[in-house]
Design a protein around this motif. Structure first.
Motif, PDB file in Angstrom:
ATOM      1  N   SER A 146      36.905  20.489  35.778  1.00  0.00           N
ATOM      2  CA  SER A 146      35.993  19.714  34.915  1.00  0.00           C
ATOM      3  C   SER A 146      34.616  20.347  34.846  1.00  0.00           C
ATOM      4  CB  SER A 146      35.871  18.281  35.430  1.00  0.00           C
ATOM      5  OG  SER A 146      37.103  17.624  35.348  1.00  0.00           O
ATOM      6  N   LEU A 147      34.119  20.816  35.988  1.00  0.00           N
ATOM      7  CA  LEU A 147      32.791  21.438  36.017  1.00  0.00           C
ATOM      8  C   LEU A 147      32.756  22.734  35.207  1.00  0.00           C
ATOM      9  CD1 LEU A 147      31.899  20.971  39.810  1.00  0.00           C
ATOM     10  CD2 LEU A 147      30.746  19.873  37.877  1.00  0.00           C
TER      11      LEU A 147
ATOM     12  N   LYS B 169      22.218  30.244  29.297  1.00  0.00           N
ATOM     13  CA  LYS B 169      21.381  30.494  30.477  1.00  0.00           C
ATOM     14  C   LYS B 169      22.285  30.874  31.641  1.00  0.00           C
ATOM     15  CE  LYS B 169      17.893  27.108  29.234  1.00  0.00           C
ATOM     16  NZ  LYS B 169      17.279  25.823  29.616  1.00  0.00           N
ATOM     17  N   LEU B 170      21.838  31.867  32.401  1.00  0.00           N
ATOM     18  CA  LEU B 170      22.563  32.280  33.591  1.00  0.00           C
ATOM     19  C   LEU B 170      22.156  31.370  34.755  1.00  0.00           C
ATOM     20  CD1 LEU B 170      24.389  34.305  35.143  1.00  0.00           C
ATOM     21  CD2 LEU B 170      22.299  35.630  35.581  1.00  0.00           C
ATOM     22  N   VAL B 171      23.143  30.803  35.419  1.00  0.00           N
ATOM     23  CA  VAL B 171      22.884  29.990  36.607  1.00  0.00           C
ATOM     24  C   VAL B 171      23.707  30.554  37.767  1.00  0.00           C
ATOM     25  CG1 VAL B 171      22.256  27.875  35.377  1.00  0.00           C
ATOM     26  CG2 VAL B 171      24.647  28.303  35.951  1.00  0.00           C
ATOM     27  N   ILE B 172      23.142  30.455  38.956  1.00  0.00           N
ATOM     28  CA  ILE B 172      23.799  30.998  40.150  1.00  0.00           C
ATOM     29  C   ILE B 172      23.760  29.944  41.253  1.00  0.00           C
ATOM     30  CG2 ILE B 172      23.693  32.793  41.936  1.00  0.00           C
ATOM     31  CD1 ILE B 172      22.365  34.588  39.813  1.00  0.00           C
ATOM     32  N   GLY B 173      24.870  29.842  41.957  1.00  0.00           N
ATOM     33  CA  GLY B 173      24.948  28.929  43.090  1.00  0.00           C
ATOM     34  C   GLY B 173      25.701  29.586  44.232  1.00  0.00           C
ATOM     35  N   GLN B 174      25.392  29.147  45.449  1.00  0.00           N
ATOM     36  CA  GLN B 174      26.014  29.737  46.634  1.00  0.00           C
ATOM     37  C   GLN B 174      26.424  28.632  47.594  1.00  0.00           C
ATOM     38  OE1 GLN B 174      23.285  31.624  49.312  1.00  0.00           O
ATOM     39  NE2 GLN B 174      24.860  32.839  50.301  1.00  0.00           N
TER      40      GLN B 174
ATOM     41  N   LYS C 184      28.250  23.261  41.771  1.00  0.00           N
ATOM     42  CA  LYS C 184      27.338  22.109  41.751  1.00  0.00           C
ATOM     43  C   LYS C 184      25.903  22.534  42.081  1.00  0.00           C
ATOM     44  CE  LYS C 184      29.974  17.936  42.432  1.00  0.00           C
ATOM     45  NZ  LYS C 184      29.118  17.085  41.663  1.00  0.00           N
ATOM     46  N   ARG C 185      25.761  23.471  42.997  1.00  0.00           N
ATOM     47  CA  ARG C 185      24.412  23.961  43.317  1.00  0.00           C
ATOM     48  C   ARG C 185      23.820  24.726  42.146  1.00  0.00           C
ATOM     49  NH1 ARG C 185      25.273  25.484  49.716  1.00  0.00           N
ATOM     50  NH2 ARG C 185      25.077  23.327  50.433  1.00  0.00           N
ATOM     51  N   ALA C 186      24.647  25.487  41.438  1.00  0.00           N
ATOM     52  CA  ALA C 186      24.162  26.193  40.250  1.00  0.00           C
ATOM     53  C   ALA C 186      23.678  25.211  39.195  1.00  0.00           C
ATOM     54  CB  ALA C 186      25.263  27.087  39.685  1.00  0.00           C
ATOM     55  N   LEU C 187      24.339  24.059  39.120  1.00  0.00           N
ATOM     56  CA  LEU C 187      23.966  23.016  38.155  1.00  0.00           C
ATOM     57  C   LEU C 187      22.900  22.070  38.703  1.00  0.00           C
ATOM     58  CD1 LEU C 187      27.551  22.144  36.857  1.00  0.00           C
ATOM     59  CD2 LEU C 187      25.750  23.382  35.614  1.00  0.00           C
ATOM     60  N   LYS C 188      22.449  22.351  39.930  1.00  0.00           N
ATOM     61  CA  LYS C 188      21.452  21.521  40.621  1.00  0.00           C
ATOM     62  C   LYS C 188      21.939  20.081  40.801  1.00  0.00           C
ATOM     63  CE  LYS C 188      17.470  24.377  39.330  1.00  0.00           C
ATOM     64  NZ  LYS C 188      18.041  25.507  39.894  1.00  0.00           N
ATOM     65  N   GLN C 189      23.231  19.949  41.118  1.00  0.00           N
ATOM     66  CA  GLN C 189      23.834  18.645  41.385  1.00  0.00           C
ATOM     67  C   GLN C 189      23.994  18.443  42.889  1.00  0.00           C
ATOM     68  OE1 GLN C 189      27.551  18.339  39.279  1.00  0.00           O
ATOM     69  NE2 GLN C 189      26.601  18.476  37.262  1.00  0.00           N
ATOM     70  N   ASP C 190      24.036  17.195  43.297  1.00  0.00           N
ATOM     71  CA  ASP C 190      24.210  16.841  44.703  1.00  0.00           C
ATOM     72  C   ASP C 190      25.609  17.259  45.178  1.00  0.00           C
ATOM     73  OD1 ASP C 190      23.476  15.574  47.181  1.00  0.00           O
ATOM     74  OD2 ASP C 190      24.756  13.886  46.619  1.00  0.00           O
ATOM     75  N   THR C 191      25.694  17.756  46.400  1.00  0.00           N
ATOM     76  CA  THR C 191      26.970  18.227  46.946  1.00  0.00           C
ATOM     77  C   THR C 191      27.462  17.389  48.123  1.00  0.00           C
ATOM     78  OG1 THR C 191      25.836  19.791  48.399  1.00  0.00           O
ATOM     79  CG2 THR C 191      26.523  20.609  46.235  1.00  0.00           C
ATOM     80  N   LYS C 192      26.779  16.333  48.472  1.00  0.00           N
ATOM     81  CA  LYS C 192      27.147  15.524  49.650  1.00  0.00           C
ATOM     82  C   LYS C 192      28.579  15.007  49.577  1.00  0.00           C
ATOM     83  CE  LYS C 192      23.260  15.477  51.961  1.00  0.00           C
ATOM     84  NZ  LYS C 192      23.128  16.543  52.910  1.00  0.00           N
ATOM     85  N   GLU C 193      29.001  14.533  48.415  1.00  0.00           N
ATOM     86  CA  GLU C 193      30.365  13.998  48.269  1.00  0.00           C
ATOM     87  C   GLU C 193      31.422  15.071  48.494  1.00  0.00           C
ATOM     88  OE1 GLU C 193      31.919  10.895  47.761  1.00  0.00           O
ATOM     89  OE2 GLU C 193      29.951  10.310  48.488  1.00  0.00           O
TER      90      GLU C 193
END
Length: 143
Positions: free
Chosen positions: A37-38, A65-70, A90-99
């Motif tokens: 989905s993401l 736009k280029l987004v990067i997450g680790q 989720k980090r690339a999208l600046k979303q919470d990752t706690k779940e």
């Protein structure tokens, strides 16, 4: 041929193991669905997975736009690529990752004990005559 039937406890332990496995498989399938989905909103995606370092790096193009997450496992975490991918996206999208982080499995903690060797006496094996600190350890009485 000599064999014995499993005990009721053996059977129950096996059933519990199967249930844990099936639950984990269901969780991984759920996480794969979340990942799918993401990724639908991206024009381009790329994952770099480093199992040795237990790390996932995601790069993607969304809205031109280029987004990067680790994501990187902690020392005692068990590496699971799907979980790492979801966290990185989720980090690339600046979303919470706690779940998502609640699905990370950790190895059991190893506890170390400091022993004062002056309070331990070795024991001689009656069968072998060998001296071994680890077979039967007795703590000397405190005086």
């Amino acid at each position: 041929m000599n064999y014995s039937l499993p005990s009721k406890l053996d059977y129950q332990t096996a059933q519990e193991t199967i249930q844990k496995f099936e639950k984990r498989e269901s969780e991984i399938k759920h996480l794969n669905n979340i990942l799918g989905s993401l990724l639908k909103s991206f024009q381009l995606t790329q994952f770099k997975i480093n199992k040795k370092n237990k790390e996932v790096i995601f790069s993607g193009v969304i809205d031109n736009k280029l987004v990067i997450g680790q994501s990187k496992c902690k020392e005692r975490d068990v590496f699971e690529a799907v979980i790492g991918k979801v966290i990185a996206v989720k980090r690339a999208l600046k979303q919470d990752t706690k779940e998502i982080e609640k699905f990370v499995e950790s190895l059991p903690e190893i506890k170390y004990f400091n022993l004062d060797l002056s309070k331990i006496s070795s024991v001689r094996h009656t069968s072998t005559g060998a001296t071994d600190l680890y077979s039967n350890v007795y703590i000397k009485d405190k005086k």
